[in-house]
Write an enzyme that holds these catalytic residues in place. Structure first.
Site, PDB file in Angstrom:
ATOM      1  CE  LYS A 168       8.227  57.643   1.995  1.00 14.64           C
ATOM      2  NZ  LYS A 168       8.485  56.234   0.913  1.00 14.64           N
ATOM      3  CG  LEU A 172       9.637  48.040  -1.517  1.00 12.98           C
ATOM      4  CD1 LEU A 172       8.629  48.156  -2.880  1.00 12.98           C
ATOM      5  CD2 LEU A 172       8.706  47.525  -0.183  1.00 12.98           C
ATOM      6  CB  ALA A 223      -0.991  57.434  -9.562  1.00 17.54           C
ATOM      7  CD  GLU A 242      13.275  60.504 -14.059  1.00 24.01           C
ATOM      8  OE1 GLU A 242      13.374  59.392 -15.093  1.00 24.01           O
ATOM      9  OE2 GLU A 242      13.747  60.720 -12.921  1.00 24.01           O
ATOM     10  CB  CYS A 276      10.811  56.166 -15.482  1.00 22.64           C
ATOM     11  SG  CYS A 276      12.533  56.926 -15.076  1.00 22.64           S
ATOM     12  CD  GLU A 375       5.966  53.200 -15.725  1.00 25.67           C
ATOM     13  OE1 GLU A 375       6.668  54.085 -15.687  1.00 25.67           O
ATOM     14  OE2 GLU A 375       5.295  53.404 -14.631  1.00 25.67           O
TER      15      GLU A 375
END
Length: 411
Positions: A168, A172, A223, A242, A276, A375
Site C-alpha cells: 500500500k 501522495l 499516531a 518505524e 524520520c 516531531e
C-alpha cells in the site's frame, strides 16, 4: 493497481490525483482502492505463497538480483519520476535509488544462504537445529518521503524469506512504486508482488485487518503506528513499526565549526527535513554557541530552493501545504514563547506555485516549546546551548521519541 501479475483499475471508478509539490500541477492519477481490492490482492498473494516459499534458494536469489538489474536499467527514468511526485532534488533521489538497487542485491544473497542454524545438543544423542519459515502474506504500508527505499526495506526482506507481499504506497507518491513493479518485477510469479493504491482508512486499514495477512510492516507517524498496533494486537499479528522521531544532535566544544555546520545542515535539511531520522534538536556547547549559530545561519541562508529537477537546487518543496502549515505553526508558537528566528521560516516570494518554505535557524528555544518536543518534519534547525556533556545527554533524552541521535566530537 497491480494484482496477481496484472494491472487493474479495481472495483472503484474513483481516482486520486497525483500532484507535483514543486509546481502544484497534476502529473497523473491512480485508482482509489477499496477493501475489495485489498481482498483480491491478499488472495492472490496467499495462493502465490505456497509455490514461492518452495522456490530453491539459488533461484530466489537470482530472481531478486534480476529485480535490482532491471531497476538499474531504468534508473534515470525512475529518479525523475520520484522527483516529480515527491519533490526531493535529483541527487537525493539518485542516492535513494542506489540504496534500492543495493538492497535487492543484499537480500538476494540473504535468500541464498540464510535458513537456520545448528545449535549444540543439550545431551548425548540429541541433534538440535533451528529452521526459519516464512509467515505468508506481508502487508507493506509505505510513506511518501522515501517511497521506494522504505518500500524495499520491507519488500526485499519479505521476498527473500519466501513471503509474498501486498503493498500500500502513500496516496501522495504511488507512481514510482507502480513503475518499479512494472519494469522490475514482471519476471516474478503472479501474485508474489501486489500493489493496491488508495487511502489509509480504506486500503491500509483493510490490509491490517485482513485475517490472511499475518505480518504488517509500516513506516509513518506515531499516531498511525499506534492505531495499527491497536487494530493488529487482538489478532496477534507480527508488527514492524518505524515511527516518528525528534532526533538530537550534540555539538561538542572541540569540533571543527565548518564541518559541524555543514554536517548539521545536511542532517536537518535533507529532503527538506522530511525524514524520520532528521536532526530536529541541536545542542551546542555554550562556548561555541555564538560562532556556531552565526555560521550555520549564514550557511543556510545561501542554500538554493527550487524544483528538484533543477540541478542548481539544494532544497526542494515540502510535500503538501498542510505539512508546511504545521511547521509554520510550530515556528510561530516558538516565537510567541520567546524564540528568535535567525534566518528563514517564510514562504519564498520567488515561487508563485509550490509548497516551498525557507529553511529556518532558530535560537532561544527551550523544552516547553512544541518545536523542541513534537516531531516537526520540516526544514528547521533549533539551537539550544548546554554547559557539560552530561547536560547535553540529559537534554537529548528528555523526549518521548527514541529513534536516532548524532554526536559531533573529536573526543
Amino acid at each position: 493497481m497491480y494484482i496477481n501479475g496484472e494491472f487493474t483499475t479495481g472495483k472503484s471508478i474513483d481516482r486520486i490525483a497525483i500532484i507535483n509539490p514543486a509546481t502544484e500541477e497534476i502529473i497523473d492519477d491512480v485508482s482509489r482502492g477499496t477493501p475489495e481490492d485489498v481482498a483480491s490482492a491478499v488472495q492472490a498473494a496467499k495462493e502465490a505463497f505456497y509455490e514461492w516459499r518452495r522456490v530453491p534458494a539459488n533461484e530466489r536469489a537470482a530472481a531478486l538480483h534480476e529485480v535490482a538489474t532491471k531497476i538499474r536499467s531504468h534508473h534515470d527514468e525512475i529518479v525523475r519520476l520520484i522527483t516529480q511526485e515527491e519533490g526531493k532534488p535529483i541527487p537525493e533521489n539518485e542516492e535513494e535509488l542506489w540504496w534500492v538497487e543495493e538492497t535487492f542485491d543484499y537480500y538476494a544473497e540473504i535468500a541464498r544462504h540464510e535458513r537456520g542454524r545448528v545449535i549444540p545438543p543439550g545431551e548425548q544423542g540429541q541433534f538440535n537445529f533451528i529452521i526459519k519459515e516464512p509467515y505468508g502474506v506481508v502487508g507493506c504500508i509505505v510513506p511518501w518521503n522515501y517511497p521506494l527505499l522504505l518500500l524495499v526495506w520491507k519488500m526485499a526482506a519479505a521476498l527473500a524469506a519466501g513471503n509474498t507481499v501486498v503493498i500500500k504506497p502513500s496516496e501522495l507518491t504511488p507512481l514510482s512504486t507502480l513503475r518499479l513493479v512494472e519494469v522490475a518485477c514482471d519476471h516474478l510469479p503472479p501474485g508474489v508482488v501486489n500493489v493496491v493504491t488508495g487511502y489509509g482508512p480504506e486500503v491500509g486499514e483493510a490490509l491490517v485487518m485482513h485475517p490472511k495477512v499475518p505480518v504488517i510492516a509500516f513506516t509513518g507517524s506515531l499516531a498511525v503506528g499506534q492505531h495499527i498496533a491497536k487494530l493488529a494486537g487482538p489478532m496477534m499479528k507480527k508488527l514492524h513499526l518505524e515511527l516518528g522521531g525528534k532526533d538530537p544532535m550534540v555539538i561538542a566544544p572541540d569540533v571543527d565549526i565548518a564541518t559541524a555546520v555543514s554536517g548539521t545542515a545536511y542532517a536537518a535539511l535533507i529532503n527538506t527535513g522530511q525524514v524520520c531520522t532528521s536532526t530536529e534538536r541541536v545542542y551546542v556547547h555554550e562556548s561555541i554557541m555564538p560562532q556556531f549559530s552565526e555560521e550555520i545561519a549564514d550557511f543556510v541562508s545561501k542554500l538554493r530552493l527550487g524544483n528538484g529537477l533543477d540541478p542548481e537546487t539544494d532544497i526542494g518543496p515540502m510535500i503538501r501545504n498542510k505539512f508546511r502549515e504545521k511547521v509554520e505553526g510550530q515556528l510561530s508558537d516558538a516565537v510567541a514563547s520567546g524564540a528568535e528566528i535567525l534566518v528563514g521560516g517564510s514562504r519564498p516570494s520567488q515561487f508563485a506555485k509550490g509548497f516551498f518554505l525557507e529553511p529556518a535557524v532558530v535560537t532561544k528555544v527551550n523544552h516547553s516549546m512544541d518545536l523542541m518536543r513534537e516531531e516537526t518534519f520540516g526544514p528547521v534547525i533549533p539551537l539550544m546551548p548546554y554547559k557539560s556533556i552530561d547536560d547535553a545527554i540529559e537534554l537529548a533524552n528528555d523526549c518521548k521519541y527514541g529513534l536516532g541521535a548524532c554526536l559531533m566530537t573529536h573526543d
